[in-house]
Design a protein around this motif. Structure first.
Motif, PDB file in Angstrom:
ATOM      1  N   PHE A  89      -4.679 -22.598 -22.579  1.00 43.28           N
ATOM      2  CA  PHE A  89      -4.699 -21.843 -23.775  1.00 43.28           C
ATOM      3  C   PHE A  89      -5.806 -22.361 -24.672  1.00 43.28           C
ATOM      4  O   PHE A  89      -5.544 -23.716 -24.903  1.00 43.28           O
ATOM      5  CB  PHE A  89      -3.134 -21.663 -24.388  1.00 43.28           C
ATOM      6  N   GLU A  90      -6.879 -21.897 -25.036  1.00 37.61           N
ATOM      7  CA  GLU A  90      -8.063 -22.373 -25.657  1.00 37.61           C
ATOM      8  C   GLU A  90      -8.365 -21.897 -26.975  1.00 37.61           C
ATOM      9  O   GLU A  90      -9.193 -20.871 -27.167  1.00 37.61           O
ATOM     10  CB  GLU A  90      -9.119 -22.255 -24.812  1.00 37.61           C
ATOM     11  N   PRO A  91      -7.648 -22.245 -28.071  1.00 37.52           N
ATOM     12  CA  PRO A  91      -7.789 -21.758 -29.446  1.00 37.52           C
ATOM     13  C   PRO A  91      -9.091 -22.516 -29.985  1.00 37.52           C
ATOM     14  O   PRO A  91      -9.145 -23.895 -29.900  1.00 37.52           O
ATOM     15  CB  PRO A  91      -6.478 -22.021 -30.261  1.00 37.52           C
ATOM     16  N   VAL A  92      -9.749 -21.756 -30.795  1.00 37.69           N
ATOM     17  CA  VAL A  92     -10.839 -22.500 -31.675  1.00 37.69           C
ATOM     18  C   VAL A  92     -10.606 -21.885 -33.216  1.00 37.69           C
ATOM     19  O   VAL A  92     -10.799 -20.935 -33.542  1.00 37.69           O
ATOM     20  CB  VAL A  92     -11.982 -22.167 -31.370  1.00 37.69           C
ATOM     21  N   ILE A  93     -10.192 -22.957 -34.159  1.00 42.05           N
ATOM     22  CA  ILE A  93      -9.766 -22.583 -35.457  1.00 42.05           C
ATOM     23  C   ILE A  93     -10.689 -23.325 -36.456  1.00 42.05           C
ATOM     24  O   ILE A  93     -10.771 -24.653 -36.206  1.00 42.05           O
ATOM     25  CB  ILE A  93      -8.250 -22.930 -35.635  1.00 42.05           C
ATOM     26  N   THR A  94     -10.993 -22.650 -37.417  1.00 44.59           N
ATOM     27  CA  THR A  94     -11.705 -23.477 -38.432  1.00 44.59           C
ATOM     28  C   THR A  94     -10.991 -23.218 -39.758  1.00 44.59           C
ATOM     29  O   THR A  94     -10.288 -22.397 -39.979  1.00 44.59           O
ATOM     30  CB  THR A  94     -13.134 -23.146 -38.573  1.00 44.59           C
ATOM     31  N   GLY A  95     -11.162 -24.087 -40.933  1.00 46.99           N
ATOM     32  CA  GLY A  95     -10.607 -23.954 -42.057  1.00 46.99           C
ATOM     33  C   GLY A  95      -9.111 -24.271 -42.276  1.00 46.99           C
ATOM     34  O   GLY A  95      -8.664 -24.243 -43.440  1.00 46.99           O
ATOM     35  N   MET A  96      -8.494 -24.947 -41.196  1.00 47.05           N
ATOM     36  CA  MET A  96      -7.135 -25.475 -41.514  1.00 47.05           C
ATOM     37  C   MET A  96      -7.241 -26.659 -42.389  1.00 47.05           C
ATOM     38  O   MET A  96      -7.983 -27.571 -42.239  1.00 47.05           O
ATOM     39  CB  MET A  96      -6.690 -25.853 -40.212  1.00 47.05           C
ATOM     40  N   PHE A  97      -6.426 -26.496 -43.649  1.00 44.61           N
ATOM     41  CA  PHE A  97      -6.324 -27.602 -44.620  1.00 44.61           C
ATOM     42  C   PHE A  97      -7.911 -27.930 -44.994  1.00 44.61           C
ATOM     43  O   PHE A  97      -7.927 -29.105 -45.827  1.00 44.61           O
ATOM     44  CB  PHE A  97      -5.809 -29.037 -43.978  1.00 44.61           C
ATOM     45  N   ASN A  98      -8.645 -26.753 -45.247  1.00 38.46           N
ATOM     46  CA  ASN A  98     -10.130 -26.973 -45.595  1.00 38.46           C
ATOM     47  C   ASN A  98     -10.840 -28.436 -45.073  1.00 38.46           C
ATOM     48  O   ASN A  98     -11.502 -28.811 -45.688  1.00 38.46           O
ATOM     49  CB  ASN A  98     -10.018 -27.013 -47.041  1.00 38.46           C
ATOM     50  N   ASN A  99     -10.496 -28.313 -43.862  1.00 42.30           N
ATOM     51  CA  ASN A  99     -10.998 -29.770 -43.180  1.00 42.30           C
ATOM     52  C   ASN A  99     -11.190 -29.574 -41.725  1.00 42.30           C
ATOM     53  O   ASN A  99     -10.362 -29.182 -40.834  1.00 42.30           O
ATOM     54  CB  ASN A  99     -10.113 -30.811 -43.476  1.00 42.30           C
ATOM     55  N   GLN A 100     -12.456 -29.738 -41.319  1.00 44.49           N
ATOM     56  CA  GLN A 100     -12.906 -29.539 -39.719  1.00 44.49           C
ATOM     57  C   GLN A 100     -12.116 -30.313 -38.932  1.00 44.49           C
ATOM     58  O   GLN A 100     -11.472 -30.023 -37.831  1.00 44.49           O
ATOM     59  CB  GLN A 100     -14.427 -29.732 -39.592  1.00 44.49           C
ATOM     60  N   ALA A 101     -11.625 -31.774 -39.233  1.00 38.69           N
ATOM     61  CA  ALA A 101     -11.093 -32.457 -38.351  1.00 38.69           C
ATOM     62  C   ALA A 101      -9.621 -32.228 -38.331  1.00 38.69           C
ATOM     63  O   ALA A 101      -8.763 -32.091 -37.117  1.00 38.69           O
ATOM     64  CB  ALA A 101     -10.823 -34.088 -38.954  1.00 38.69           C
ATOM     65  N   SER A 102      -8.942 -31.578 -39.503  1.00 39.21           N
ATOM     66  CA  SER A 102      -7.569 -31.069 -39.244  1.00 39.21           C
ATOM     67  C   SER A 102      -7.764 -29.872 -38.449  1.00 39.21           C
ATOM     68  O   SER A 102      -6.500 -29.587 -37.552  1.00 39.21           O
ATOM     69  CB  SER A 102      -7.086 -30.623 -40.687  1.00 39.21           C
ATOM     70  N   SER A 103      -8.614 -29.034 -38.459  1.00 35.34           N
ATOM     71  CA  SER A 103      -8.585 -27.923 -37.701  1.00 35.34           C
ATOM     72  C   SER A 103      -8.851 -28.111 -36.246  1.00 35.34           C
ATOM     73  O   SER A 103      -8.223 -27.487 -35.243  1.00 35.34           O
ATOM     74  CB  SER A 103      -9.996 -26.959 -38.041  1.00 35.34           C
ATOM     75  N   ASP A 104      -9.556 -29.143 -35.881  1.00 33.61           N
ATOM     76  CA  ASP A 104      -9.906 -29.539 -34.420  1.00 33.61           C
ATOM     77  C   ASP A 104      -8.361 -30.158 -33.790  1.00 33.61           C
ATOM     78  O   ASP A 104      -7.984 -29.882 -32.815  1.00 33.61           O
ATOM     79  CB  ASP A 104     -10.745 -30.569 -34.110  1.00 33.61           C
ATOM     80  N   PHE A 105      -7.554 -30.699 -34.795  1.00 32.17           N
ATOM     81  CA  PHE A 105      -6.218 -31.569 -34.325  1.00 32.17           C
ATOM     82  C   PHE A 105      -5.147 -29.951 -34.143  1.00 32.17           C
ATOM     83  O   PHE A 105      -4.681 -30.349 -33.172  1.00 32.17           O
ATOM     84  CB  PHE A 105      -5.766 -32.196 -35.456  1.00 32.17           C
ATOM     85  N   VAL A 106      -5.215 -29.251 -35.118  1.00 36.00           N
ATOM     86  CA  VAL A 106      -4.349 -27.978 -35.013  1.00 36.00           C
ATOM     87  C   VAL A 106      -4.957 -27.358 -33.532  1.00 36.00           C
ATOM     88  O   VAL A 106      -3.916 -26.935 -33.100  1.00 36.00           O
ATOM     89  CB  VAL A 106      -4.462 -27.201 -36.287  1.00 36.00           C
ATOM     90  N   SER A 107      -5.850 -27.164 -33.241  1.00 34.79           N
ATOM     91  CA  SER A 107      -6.510 -26.532 -32.137  1.00 34.79           C
ATOM     92  C   SER A 107      -6.035 -27.061 -30.856  1.00 34.79           C
ATOM     93  O   SER A 107      -5.649 -26.571 -30.079  1.00 34.79           O
ATOM     94  CB  SER A 107      -7.906 -26.254 -32.076  1.00 34.79           C
ATOM     95  N   ALA A 108      -6.200 -28.428 -30.779  1.00 27.98           N
ATOM     96  CA  ALA A 108      -5.800 -29.250 -29.792  1.00 27.98           C
ATOM     97  C   ALA A 108      -4.222 -29.308 -29.550  1.00 27.98           C
ATOM     98  O   ALA A 108      -3.694 -28.888 -28.406  1.00 27.98           O
ATOM     99  CB  ALA A 108      -6.234 -30.805 -29.893  1.00 27.98           C
ATOM    100  N   PHE A 109      -3.651 -29.458 -30.659  1.00 28.75           N
ATOM    101  CA  PHE A 109      -1.950 -29.300 -30.718  1.00 28.75           C
ATOM    102  C   PHE A 109      -1.435 -28.083 -29.999  1.00 28.75           C
ATOM    103  O   PHE A 109      -0.656 -28.146 -29.207  1.00 28.75           O
ATOM    104  CB  PHE A 109      -1.469 -29.401 -32.116  1.00 28.75           C
ATOM    105  N   LEU A 110      -1.930 -26.895 -30.500  1.00 26.91           N
ATOM    106  CA  LEU A 110      -1.611 -25.614 -29.965  1.00 26.91           C
ATOM    107  C   LEU A 110      -2.119 -25.479 -28.375  1.00 26.91           C
ATOM    108  O   LEU A 110      -1.293 -24.775 -27.936  1.00 26.91           O
ATOM    109  CB  LEU A 110      -2.468 -24.371 -30.904  1.00 26.91           C
ATOM    110  N   ARG A 111      -3.103 -26.053 -28.267  1.00 27.06           N
ATOM    111  CA  ARG A 111      -3.425 -25.729 -26.862  1.00 27.06           C
ATOM    112  C   ARG A 111      -2.627 -26.359 -25.853  1.00 27.06           C
ATOM    113  O   ARG A 111      -2.217 -25.782 -24.862  1.00 27.06           O
ATOM    114  CB  ARG A 111      -4.831 -26.699 -26.573  1.00 27.06           C
TER     115      ARG A 111
END
Length: 262
Positions: free
Chosen positions: A198-220
């Motif tokens: 499951f490969e999500p790519v999300i931008t804009g989480m908490f207005n921060n790219q590092a947070s977006s990368d973390f959320v994407s990896a968490f959901l993955r």
């Protein structure tokens, strides 16, 4: 391959039958073939019917019809759920221009037929169906959630690839006939669902790219683990739904209309 060619290739014993002059004659020929053919030939006939239905379904998913909407791609202009739906105060989720594509590229990796009941004329179909990849795209999302006293928010882009979603299990099927046609009936089914990744790519989480990368990896990791952990519960819910909805869809689906000699 066209549906007619599938039938001609798989229903070898049926090709020797005289051509039918109308639909009732075709129905009688299929019914008599199912009742009188040797078990091996009868299973081949059922296999041909199911494979032909899958090709009809693939075509309907891509092109639709008067009574069947296009399902590849599925396009939803806007999804918006608010606090009343989420049961969370001051919360909402909005997704714009959701597109789900490539569902119709499914491949039947394995399909095995056996006689479940000679007396009742029921057949068991074991199958393993896989879709190479399902692509999910949006033009953007906007969310704000109040969870456990904290705020989860974001606004940006979101895409998703579901790699090799897999559906496997079995059906027990039978047939009913009347003067107007011949129809499939689902008597039992068990469906299990899995995927390779499951490969999500999300931008804009908490207005921060590092947070977006973390959320994407968490959901993955979370989605695949939840599918595995709740496999039996999900299988039960999906199996019941498929049995009910499948019989509703198949109730008016006349098999005789698929045959090249109708």
């Amino acid at each position: 391959m066209r549906t007619e060619l599938i039938f001609l290739a798989l229903l070898g014993f049926a090709s020797s039958l005289p051509l039918a002059s109308d639909q009732n004659d075709s129905v009688l020929m299929i019914k008599e073939s199912l009742e009188t053919a040797e078990v091996g030939s009868r299973i081949g006939l059922v296999e041909g019917i199911v494979l032909a239905i899958l090709e009809v379904l693939r075509n309907l998913m891509k092109n639709g019809s008067e009574n069947f909407p296009v399902l590849d791609p599925i396009v939803v202009d806007r999804i918006h759920v608010n606090e009343s739906t989420l049961n969370m105060p001051n919360s909402y989720i909005t997704i714009d221009d959701l597109t789900i594509s490539d569902i119709s590229t499914f491949e039947m990796e394995e399909i095995n037929f056996s006689m479940a009941s000679l007396l009742l004329q029921r057949y068991k179909l074991d199958f393993n169906l896989v879709i190479p990849v399902v692509n999910v795209n949006t033009s953007g999302y906007d969310l704000s959630l109040r969870i456990f006293g904290g705020d989860v928010y974001g606004k940006g882009d979101m895409t998703l690839q579901i790699i090799k979603p897999r559906v496997h299990g079995y059906f027990v099927i039978g047939f009913r006939t009347n003067e107007g046609g011949i129809f499939i009936v689902l008597h039992e089914c068990k469906i299990k669902i899995g995927l390779d990744s499951f490969e999500p790519v999300i931008t804009g989480m908490f207005n921060n790219q590092a947070s977006s990368d973390f959320v994407s990896a968490f959901l993955r990791n979370l989605v695949k683990e939840m599918l595995e952990f709740f496999e039996e519960e999900i299988s039960y819910i999906v199996s019941v739904a498929v049995l009910i909805i499948g019989n509703l869809v198949l109730y008016d689906f006349d098999l005789a209309s698929l045959l090249p000699f109708v």
